[in-house]
Design an enzyme around this catalytic site. Structure first.
Site, PDB file in Angstrom:
ATOM      1  N   GLY A   1       0.829  -1.209   0.000  1.00 53.76           N
ATOM      2  CA  GLY A   1       0.000   0.000   0.000  1.00 53.76           C
ATOM      3  C   GLY A   1       0.858   1.250   0.000  1.00 53.76           C
ATOM      4  O   GLY A   1       2.092   1.191  -0.097  1.00 53.76           O
TER       5      GLY A   1
ATOM      6  N   THR B   1     -11.236  -7.547   8.149  1.00 60.28           N
ATOM      7  CA  THR B   1      -9.788  -7.301   8.059  1.00 60.28           C
ATOM      8  C   THR B   1      -9.274  -6.761   9.387  1.00 60.28           C
ATOM      9  O   THR B   1      -8.238  -7.202   9.901  1.00 60.28           O
ATOM     10  CB  THR B   1      -9.497  -6.295   6.923  1.00 60.28           C
ATOM     11  OG1 THR B   1      -9.831  -6.916   5.680  1.00 60.28           O
ATOM     12  CG2 THR B   1      -8.044  -5.853   6.904  1.00 60.28           C
TER      13      THR B   1
ATOM     14  N   TYR C   1     -14.859   0.863   9.393  1.00 61.61           N
ATOM     15  CA  TYR C   1     -13.445   1.237   9.568  1.00 61.61           C
ATOM     16  C   TYR C   1     -13.191   1.720  10.992  1.00 61.61           C
ATOM     17  O   TYR C   1     -12.334   1.190  11.697  1.00 61.61           O
ATOM     18  CB  TYR C   1     -13.122   2.323   8.555  1.00 61.61           C
ATOM     19  CG  TYR C   1     -11.684   2.779   8.527  1.00 61.61           C
ATOM     20  CD1 TYR C   1     -10.688   1.998   7.934  1.00 61.61           C
ATOM     21  CD2 TYR C   1     -11.322   4.019   9.056  1.00 61.61           C
ATOM     22  CE1 TYR C   1      -9.366   2.439   7.888  1.00 61.61           C
ATOM     23  CE2 TYR C   1     -10.009   4.464   9.008  1.00 61.61           C
ATOM     24  CZ  TYR C   1      -9.037   3.677   8.420  1.00 61.61           C
ATOM     25  OH  TYR C   1      -7.730   4.125   8.378  1.00 61.61           O
TER      26      TYR C   1
ATOM     27  N   LYS D   1     -11.272  -0.526  13.601  1.00 57.32           N
ATOM     28  CA  LYS D   1      -9.971  -0.129  14.149  1.00 57.32           C
ATOM     29  C   LYS D   1     -10.017  -0.049  15.677  1.00 57.32           C
ATOM     30  O   LYS D   1      -9.033  -0.334  16.349  1.00 57.32           O
ATOM     31  CB  LYS D   1      -9.549   1.222  13.560  1.00 57.32           C
ATOM     32  CG  LYS D   1      -9.186   1.160  12.065  1.00 57.32           C
ATOM     33  CD  LYS D   1      -7.809   0.552  11.852  1.00 57.32           C
ATOM     34  CE  LYS D   1      -7.357   0.683  10.400  1.00 57.32           C
ATOM     35  NZ  LYS D   1      -6.016   0.127  10.184  1.00 57.32           N
TER      36      LYS D   1
ATOM     37  N   THR E   1      -2.267  11.053   6.314  1.00 57.49           N
ATOM     38  CA  THR E   1      -0.904  10.981   5.790  1.00 57.49           C
ATOM     39  C   THR E   1      -0.963  10.978   4.265  1.00 57.49           C
ATOM     40  O   THR E   1      -1.876  10.393   3.682  1.00 57.49           O
ATOM     41  CB  THR E   1      -0.223   9.704   6.338  1.00 57.49           C
ATOM     42  OG1 THR E   1      -0.220   9.794   7.765  1.00 57.49           O
ATOM     43  CG2 THR E   1       1.201   9.562   5.834  1.00 57.49           C
TER      44      THR E   1
HETATM   45  P1  NAD Z   1      -3.560   1.718   1.429  1.00 61.46           P
HETATM   46  O1  NAD Z   1      -4.951   1.349   1.051  1.00 61.46           O
HETATM   47  O2  NAD Z   1      -2.686   2.344   0.412  1.00 61.46           O
HETATM   48  O3  NAD Z   1      -2.785   0.447   1.995  1.00 61.46           O
HETATM   49  C1  NAD Z   1      -3.417  -0.633   2.622  1.00 61.46           C
HETATM   50  C2  NAD Z   1      -2.778  -1.909   2.089  1.00 61.46           C
HETATM   51  O4  NAD Z   1      -3.369  -3.024   2.776  1.00 61.46           O
HETATM   52  C3  NAD Z   1      -3.040  -2.127   0.598  1.00 61.46           C
HETATM   53  O5  NAD Z   1      -1.864  -2.518  -0.050  1.00 61.46           O
HETATM   54  C4  NAD Z   1      -4.089  -3.229   0.564  1.00 61.46           C
HETATM   55  O6  NAD Z   1      -4.019  -3.985  -0.606  1.00 61.46           O
HETATM   56  C5  NAD Z   1      -3.754  -4.005   1.809  1.00 61.46           C
HETATM   57  N1  NAD Z   1      -4.899  -4.733   2.388  1.00 61.46           N
HETATM   58  C6  NAD Z   1      -6.108  -4.240   2.716  1.00 61.46           C
HETATM   59  N2  NAD Z   1      -6.877  -5.208   3.252  1.00 61.46           N
HETATM   60  C7  NAD Z   1      -6.116  -6.345   3.252  1.00 61.46           C
HETATM   61  C8  NAD Z   1      -6.337  -7.675   3.676  1.00 61.46           C
HETATM   62  N3  NAD Z   1      -7.506  -8.063   4.230  1.00 61.46           N
HETATM   63  N4  NAD Z   1      -5.345  -8.583   3.533  1.00 61.46           N
HETATM   64  C9  NAD Z   1      -4.145  -8.219   2.977  1.00 61.46           C
HETATM   65  N5  NAD Z   1      -3.877  -6.961   2.552  1.00 61.46           N
HETATM   66  C10 NAD Z   1      -4.858  -6.044   2.690  1.00 61.46           C
HETATM   67  O7  NAD Z   1      -3.680   2.651   2.725  1.00 61.46           O
HETATM   68  P2  NAD Z   1      -2.549   3.459   3.503  1.00 61.46           P
HETATM   69  O8  NAD Z   1      -2.901   4.876   3.425  1.00 61.46           O
HETATM   70  O9  NAD Z   1      -1.208   3.014   3.097  1.00 61.46           O
HETATM   71  O10 NAD Z   1      -2.840   2.998   4.990  1.00 61.46           O
HETATM   72  C11 NAD Z   1      -2.044   2.004   5.626  1.00 61.46           C
HETATM   73  C12 NAD Z   1      -2.567   1.759   7.023  1.00 61.46           C
HETATM   74  O11 NAD Z   1      -2.478   2.959   7.787  1.00 61.46           O
HETATM   75  C13 NAD Z   1      -4.024   1.312   7.070  1.00 61.46           C
HETATM   76  O12 NAD Z   1      -4.170   0.316   8.058  1.00 61.46           O
HETATM   77  C14 NAD Z   1      -4.767   2.554   7.471  1.00 61.46           C
HETATM   78  O13 NAD Z   1      -5.935   2.262   8.196  1.00 61.46           O
HETATM   79  C15 NAD Z   1      -3.747   3.265   8.337  1.00 61.46           C
HETATM   80  N6  NAD Z   1      -3.979   4.713   8.302  1.00 61.46           N
HETATM   81  C16 NAD Z   1      -3.626   5.435   7.211  1.00 61.46           C
HETATM   82  C17 NAD Z   1      -3.897   6.794   7.189  1.00 61.46           C
HETATM   83  C18 NAD Z   1      -3.534   7.658   6.012  1.00 61.46           C
HETATM   84  O14 NAD Z   1      -3.868   8.826   6.014  1.00 61.46           O
HETATM   85  N7  NAD Z   1      -2.814   7.171   5.021  1.00 61.46           N
HETATM   86  C19 NAD Z   1      -4.537   7.400   8.272  1.00 61.46           C
HETATM   87  C20 NAD Z   1      -4.898   6.618   9.358  1.00 61.46           C
HETATM   88  C21 NAD Z   1      -4.604   5.270   9.372  1.00 61.46           C
END
Ligand code: NAD
Ligand code: UDP
Length: 346
Positions: free
Chosen positions: A20, A102, A155, A159, A185
């Site tokens: 991701g 998930t 979500y 979480k 982020t």
């Molecule tokens: P993203 O969607 O780019 O990355 C998530 C990754 O997890 C993806 O590659 C997806 O394919 C994989 N994924 C999802 N469900 C899955 C499953 N059941 N099994 C295997 N792989 C799975 O999102 P991101 O922005 O990189 O976020 C990464 C983490 O950080 C997440 O857990 C998200 O909740 C948390 N987060 C991100 C932000 C942000 O602003 N980017 C803010 C708060 C929390």
């Protein structure tokens, strides 16, 4: 308690969600510091493109699998980062049951794995656990204002439940679990079509399409550049002793969505106009992290300003194909996992 990393030795680290946006930058950083990295990802919202440069790295291994169905690992693990979960509202709402499973079953599987491997565990939680906050800025002791029956609940509540699992296993001495509450982020490798505000505005401006602002645009967010976030995650995973409490990670600079749109338009010469669309249900109105705990415990704070980070993100999108295949989100009739592998006995 269980700080299982072998001091001075290369660690073997599982990064769930490593294909991701944030996860792929984390994989890069861990490999750069000399660790072995095993990425597990179903590519449901991530992309193989994010990890393609790593595929020939001798210390990188890719496993394409859903964490809801992931139970065993044939290499000894020292640390597990769990970032696997769709993070963009349109994406996590596209298959809400899978998002919830998930967070709960998938996180449960990884915690069970951490227990068996005596590996430290870091959960990527979120500012969404505060919901539409009545307290501002948000400190970790604020318990939040979440609608458990709304469209964001899969979500937010997922979480929250994942945090509960982490602290139950930490309290019982079974897993050295740590919880990062990540605030918005952004940066290179966001999917151009993932629906989040920073990628939407930049892609719209670069394509000359109208910039979509939901509601009045006076709602606020605090935006953290991805390299700062990765540094915070690594610091939290490795700090000794375990904080035994959630830690906010984010950039405390607070901006309205209107201000963000103005900044993007100032950076991207574009004929785009601004159009307003209706505000999604339960959209949080204000969000800013209190990062006192991270500063005190991790000696961490963000270094990249929004204007600097946006510049780098705009530059990256300018050299990236903006029309990508839609992420593989489809309503799933998949079998829901019946067991997490966590036994209820002591
Ligand atoms: P993203 O969607 O780019 O990355 C998530 C990754 O997890 C993806 O590659 C997806 O394919 C994989 N994924 C999802 N469900 C899955 C499953 N059941 N099994 C295997 N792989 C799975 O999102 P991101 O922005 O990189 O976020 C990464 C983490 O950080 C997440 O857990 C998200 O909740 C948390 N987060 C991100 C932000 C942000 O602003 N980017 C803010 C708060 C929390
Ligand atoms: N938003 C917007 N236009 C868009 C996408 C999002 O105005 O094209 C708004 C959204 O309603 C929210 C804010 O921007 O108020 C941040 O949305 P995002 O989906 O990036 O993150 P989250 O709501 O999860 O913080």
């Amino acid at each position: 308690m269980l700080q299982r990393t072998r001091n001075g030795k290369r660690k073997t680290i599982l990064v769930a969600g490593g294909a991701g946006f944030v996860g792929s930058h984390l994989c890069d950083a861990l490999l750069a510091q000399g660790d072995r990295v095993i990425c597990i990802d179903s590519y449901i919202t991530g992309s193989e493109t994010n990890v393609r440069p790593l595929m020939n790295h001798p210390e990188f291994r890719m496993i394409e699998k859903d964490i809801c169905d992931f139970h065993e690992m044939d290499e000894r693990l020292n640390q597990i980062y769990n970032l696997a979960c769709a993070a963009s509202p349109p994406q996590y709402q596209a298959d809400p049951v899978h998002t919830m499973m998930t967070c709960v079953a998938g996180t449960g599987n990884l915690l069970a794995l951490a227990e068996r491997h005596e590996a430290s565990f870091l959960q990527a939680s979120t500012s969404e656990v505060y919901g539409n906050p009545e307290v501002h800025p948000q400190r970790e002791d604020y318990r939040g204002n979440v609608n458990c029956t709304g469209p964001r609940a899969c979500y937010d509540e997922g979480k929250r439940a994942a945090e509960t699992l982490c602290f139950d296993l930490l309290r019982s001495g079974r897993v050295d679990a740590r919880v990062a509450r990540i605030f918005n982020t952004y940066g290179p490798r966001m999917q151009p079509n993932d629906g989040r505000i920073v990628s939407n505005l930049i892609v719209q401006a670069l394509s000359g399409e109208p910039l979509t602002i939901y509601g009045s645009g006076e709602q606020t967010r605090s935006f953290c550049y991805v390299s700062d976030m990765v540094a915070g995650l690594i610091a939290l995973m490795n700090v000794d002793p375990n904080p035994e409490a959630p830690v906010n990670l984010g950039n405390p600079g607070e901006f309205t969505i209107n201000q963000l749109a103005d900044m993007v338009l100032a950076m991207v010469p574009s004929p785009s106009e601004i159009v307003h669309r209706s505000l999604p249900k339960d959209d949080p109105q204000r969000r800013r992290p209190d990062i006192s705990r991270a500063k005190a415990l991790l000696k961490w704070e963000p270094a990249i300003s929004l204007s600097e980070g946006l510049r780098q993100t705009v530059d990256w999108f300018s050299t990236t194909p903006l029309r990508q295949e839609r992420p593989r989100i489809k309503p799933s009739l998949r079998r829901l996992p019946t067991s997490t592998g966590i036994s209820l006995g002591a």
